[in-house]
Structure formats: C-alpha cells, structure tokens
Design a protein around this motif. Structure first.
Motif, short mmCIF file in Angstrom:
data_model
loop_
_atom_site.label_atom_id
_atom_site.label_comp_id
_atom_site.label_asym_id
_atom_site.label_seq_id
_atom_site.Cartn_x
_atom_site.Cartn_y
_atom_site.Cartn_z
N GLU A 233 3.42 -11.92 3.67
CA GLU A 233 4.64 -12.63 4.08
C GLU A 233 5.74 -12.57 3.01
O GLU A 233 6.92 -12.64 3.33
N LYS A 234 5.32 -12.41 1.75
CA LYS A 234 6.31 -12.32 0.66
C LYS A 234 7.28 -11.16 0.88
O LYS A 234 8.46 -11.25 0.56
N TYR A 235 6.75 -10.07 1.44
CA TYR A 235 7.61 -8.90 1.67
C TYR A 235 8.66 -9.21 2.74
O TYR A 235 9.78 -8.72 2.69
N LEU A 236 8.26 -10.05 3.70
CA LEU A 236 9.19 -10.44 4.77
C LEU A 236 10.27 -11.35 4.18
O LEU A 236 11.46 -11.17 4.43
N LYS A 237 9.83 -12.33 3.39
CA LYS A 237 10.78 -13.29 2.82
C LYS A 237 11.76 -12.63 1.86
O LYS A 237 12.93 -12.97 1.80
N ALA A 238 11.25 -11.65 1.10
CA ALA A 238 12.13 -10.96 0.15
C ALA A 238 12.88 -9.83 0.84
O ALA A 238 13.78 -9.21 0.25
N ASP A 239 12.50 -9.55 2.09
CA ASP A 239 13.10 -8.47 2.87
C ASP A 239 13.07 -7.14 2.12
O ASP A 239 14.07 -6.44 2.00
N ARG A 240 11.88 -6.80 1.60
CA ARG A 240 11.78 -5.51 0.91
C ARG A 240 10.46 -4.83 1.27
O ARG A 240 9.49 -5.48 1.62
N THR A 241 10.47 -3.49 1.17
CA THR A 241 9.23 -2.75 1.41
C THR A 241 8.45 -2.73 0.10
O THR A 241 8.97 -3.09 -0.96
N GLY A 242 7.20 -2.32 0.17
CA GLY A 242 6.40 -2.27 -1.06
C GLY A 242 5.21 -1.35 -0.89
O GLY A 242 4.80 -1.04 0.23
N ILE A 243 4.68 -0.89 -2.02
CA ILE A 243 3.49 -0.03 -1.99
C ILE A 243 2.48 -0.61 -2.97
O ILE A 243 2.82 -1.03 -4.07
N GLU A 244 1.20 -0.66 -2.54
CA GLU A 244 0.12 -1.13 -3.41
C GLU A 244 -1.12 -0.27 -3.19
O GLU A 244 -1.27 0.33 -2.13
N TYR A 245 -1.98 -0.28 -4.19
CA TYR A 245 -3.28 0.39 -4.06
C TYR A 245 -4.34 -0.69 -4.06
O TYR A 245 -4.47 -1.44 -5.04
N ILE A 246 -5.07 -0.80 -2.96
CA ILE A 246 -6.08 -1.85 -2.84
C ILE A 246 -7.47 -1.20 -2.85
O ILE A 246 -7.70 -0.25 -2.09
N PRO A 247 -8.39 -1.65 -3.71
CA PRO A 247 -9.75 -1.09 -3.69
C PRO A 247 -10.32 -1.18 -2.26
O PRO A 247 -10.14 -2.19 -1.58
N SER A 248 -10.98 -0.10 -1.84
CA SER A 248 -11.38 0.01 -0.42
C SER A 248 -12.11 -1.20 0.13
O SER A 248 -11.79 -1.71 1.19
N ARG A 249 -13.12 -1.66 -0.63
CA ARG A 249 -13.93 -2.78 -0.11
C ARG A 249 -13.08 -4.04 0.01
O ARG A 249 -13.24 -4.82 0.94
N HIS A 250 -12.14 -4.23 -0.93
CA HIS A 250 -11.23 -5.38 -0.85
C HIS A 250 -10.37 -5.26 0.40
O HIS A 250 -10.10 -6.24 1.08
N TYR A 251 -9.94 -4.03 0.72
CA TYR A 251 -9.09 -3.84 1.90
C TYR A 251 -9.86 -4.14 3.17
O TYR A 251 -9.40 -4.87 4.04
N TYR A 252 -11.08 -3.56 3.27
CA TYR A 252 -11.86 -3.75 4.50
C TYR A 252 -12.09 -5.22 4.81
O TYR A 252 -12.20 -5.61 5.96
N HIS A 253 -12.19 -6.03 3.78
CA HIS A 253 -12.49 -7.45 4.00
C HIS A 253 -11.30 -8.33 3.61
O HIS A 253 -11.45 -9.45 3.13
#
Length: 440
Positions: A233-253
C-alpha cells in the motif's frame, strides 16, 4: 478401514477423520459428527523424481512442508498456494491458486496422477492416460468419490529470488486493462493485484531470478517486517513504482503472516512496529487454533458480519465483477489472481472449447455495505457469478440451492463416476457436504 465399513454393512456415509477445526476454512463441517470417520494420517513426501520432474506426496503434506523440502534440492512446484497450512489433499479435492496460475492453471492442473482408495476398498491410480474419467472428476469433488492417498505433482527448477515490480494504478478501467495485459504475458512468472478501493490498486509482476541487487533485497517473511499488504500500500500512497528482490520462499508465503489481511480484524494493532518487534514471532495464530477456541456466539457473529470468499470469473468480466463486489459487499483490499482455465472435462471448465483466462477475486474481511446480510448478499453475488459463467471456491460459505449449484458447476462427469463406482451409499454428494442450504 473402508473394508471394515463394508463388512459392517455400509450403514453411514464415510468422511476423512481429520477434525473440522484443523481445516484452513472458516467453516466447521458438521457432517464429521454423523459420518463414519476414516483416519488418514498420511503426511510424507514420498519421492522426488528429478528425471520425470515429478514429486509424489501424501495428502496431508502442507505447502510450507513441501517448499521447505524441495527448495534446498533446487526444485519447487509451479503453483504454491499461499498459506503454509494448506494441504495437497485439500488443494486437489477443493482447489488452489497462486500468482503463477496465469501460466500453469489451478493447483489441480499441475498434478499428473492421483492414487485413491475407492468405496469398495480397492486402491487405484488415475492419470490423463489411465482411468482418465476418474482423474478429471476428482478435483472439486471434496472427497466424495474416494479417499486420496497420494498425488504426483509437476516440479520446476527453483530460483533464489523473485524480482517484483510494484505499480500503482488509478481508475477502475485502467486497473482492469493493466491487470489483463500483464496476465497475458507469459514472461511474467507471477501476476497479482491488490485493490484498495474501487478506483485504486497496485499491480505486481514478478520474475524468477538467481541474481539480486543487494540494496533491494527485502526479506518480507521476517517476523518484524510490516505485513505484506501494508507494505504494498505504501507504493499506492506515495504514488510511485518500485522494484524489490524477495527470497523465493518469503514470496510464496507472503500473505501468511497476516492471513492475507484477516489478522487486522483479529489483532488490530498487529502491524504496529513495537508489536511486530516484540511479538511478531507469535503470529500468525494457526487458523485451526482460532477455530478450536472460538465459541458458538463468536462463530455466528463472524458468519453474519464477516466475509471470506473467492470467486473465479472470466477475465473479460473483471470490471463488472469488481463493481458488483463493491455494491454487494464493499470489502477492501480485494485480491486479484489471474489463472488460465484449460478446457478439461470435470466440474470446472470454460464455456467454450478453448482455454480461457480467468481471475480469482478474493474478498476477505468485514463488509462495509450498510445493509449487508450474509445470506441475501451472498446469494446475490452467487447469482452474478453464475451469470458470467464463473465459479465459487467451495471452502467458503455457499448459499445456493442444489439446482443453482449444478447450474454453476458441470456435474455430468462427476455424477457418472459416482454411479459407476457405487459412491451413492459411501459418500454424500458434494452439494450436501458443503452447501449451507443442505446442512440446515
């Protein structure tokens, strides 16, 4: 146990002996008290076949257990439904979905074989080439054709990270257009949308990668991190795009710690930084614990003032669907997850002969609609979903009549298999097992 039941004269319907409070659904099945409980304690990963790229597992293997087992070996499964406690059996007999489903379909579409114990006590293996009618009838049948004792699931090579791109979008039409466009791109490993109001959403696309920019790695699964939907939601409030790298297992869950956004109703201060640092390791509470400890009054209150529903609708009806959800429920955020629905036989398939792009719209939380009345509002929603040739996930409360239910789902193959395998005296019909109208 099934043979014993036969020798005793097959007097009652059978069901699995797993207690109702253990399931990851807010519904507590009342049938457990009246049916013959067959105890199935099968919870092991049986074999990992790297040559065939298939993993064979027992039905009580959970998603958390399976990814923990496969990831160190360099593998994962194509569709990893979100919550750690979801079991393979539940995801086959019910259904399961993830943000990779626009490529691979639902959880059932990544399975290549099932092993079942039937009503006559025999063990059979079915696949698209052997006993294919049974293979296609099993998904969504909720354990009313036989007992699943093993399944073979496709595997794909795992990567260390998911590179996520966050994009806020405003205006309902723009949201739907952007979401549809990204869902059609096969180069996106993952596509997901979180809709925060009728006009605002963040659309996330992800690709699997082994490389990451160290400064942009975000281990979102760590207990002290903000809940994922709040982070987005922070990206919506700041009205900006963003890129992150999330460890796979963290992403899946990624939605596990906050049970999507259900936990904000249970622990309103749960996302407070102080709470997260001191007590974040204690959440999420197991859904089974919440169900086991809630009294009847709380359960009834929940039923009337809380909604947990997933509706699967054709992508072309997305805009109309979000508007309908807004009018009938007014629950936000809404979860959007695209999936390809192949034209296979069975209870769930597209209207035409071609595979079709669908979207799962998940509504979880307290409806803000003034006149929300659980039964009337949900019947209205179900009617809309039937009108666009959509489907309702069966873990949730379902208020349809038998006629409406079989209007939504294609029962032709299912009923044929029940007839052929003498299930009539052994298992209730799926409608009688899950629908409110049938249970009261």
């Amino acid at each position: 146990q099934v043979r014993e039941w036969k020798n005793e004269g097959s007097k009652r319907y059978m069901c699995t002996g797993r207690p109702g409070w253990l399931t990851v659904s807010l519904r507590v099945g009342k049938y457990k008290k009246t049916h013959k409980n067959i105890v199935i304690n099968l919870m092991d990963v049986l074999e990992v076949d790297s040559e065939r790229q298939v993993v064979r597992v027992e039905p009580l293997v959970t998603m958390g257990q399976l990814t923990a087992h496969l990831n160190p070996m360099g593998w994962t499964i194509p569709v990893v439904p979100e919550l750690d406690d979801l079991t393979v059996g539940g995801l086959i007999m019910g259904t399961g979905i993830e943000s990779s489903s626009h490529i691979y379909g639902l959880f059932q579409h990544t399975c290549v074989a099932y092993e079942l114990v039937l009503a006559d006590g025999s063990l059979v293996r079915c696949s698209p080439t052997e006993k294919s009618d049974l293979f296609y009838a099993v998904p969504w049948s909720c354990g009313t054709l036989g007992f699943l004792v093993a399944a073979e699931i496709k595997m794909i090579p795992a990567k260390k990270y998911i590179k996520i791109h966050y994009e806020p979008v405003r205006g309902l039409q723009n949201v739907c257009e952007k979401f549809t466009e990204e869902s059609k791109k096969k180069e996106n490993s993952f596509v997901e949308g979180l809709v925060y109001s009728l006009e605002e959403a963040v659309i996330m696309t992800g690709v699997l990668t082994d490389e990451a920019e160290p400064s942009k790695i975000n281990k979102i699964g760590n207990y002290y991190k903000p809940w994922f939907f709040k982070h987005v939601e922070k990206y919506l409030k700041a009205d900006r795009t963003g890129i992150e790298y999330i460890p796979s297992r963290h992403y899946y869950h990624r939605h596990t710690r906050s049970i999507f956004w259900e936990l904000q109703d249970i622990i309103p201060f749960g996302n407070n930084p102080v709470f997260r640092y001191l007590f974040g390791w204690m959440v999420p509470p197991k859904i089974s614990l919440l169900k086991l400890t809630q009294g009847e009054a709380i359960r009834k209150l929940y039923e009337q003032h809380h909604v947990v529903q997933d509706m699967l609708v054709p992508m072309k009806s997305l805009e109309k669907s979000i508007e309908t959800f807004h009018v009938d429920l007014n629950v936000y955020p809404l979860w959007l997850c695209p999936f390809i629905l192949p034209n296979n036989p069975g209870m769930v398939h597209p209207k035409g002969d071609e595979a079709e792009l669908y979207v799962d719209i998940g509504a979880y939380g307290e409806p803000k609609r003034k006149q929300f009345e659980a039964r009337a509002s949900m019947r209205q929603m179900e009617k809309f979903v039937r009108s666009v040739h959509g489907f309702q996930m069966l873990y949730a409360d379902c208020y349809m009549t038998r006629e409406e239910f079989w209007d939504m789902f294609d029962g032709s193959l299912y009923h044929k298999m029940r007839e052929e395998m003498n299930c009539k005296d052994a298992f209730p019909e799926v409608y009688d097992k899950i629908c409110k109208a049938a249970r009261h």
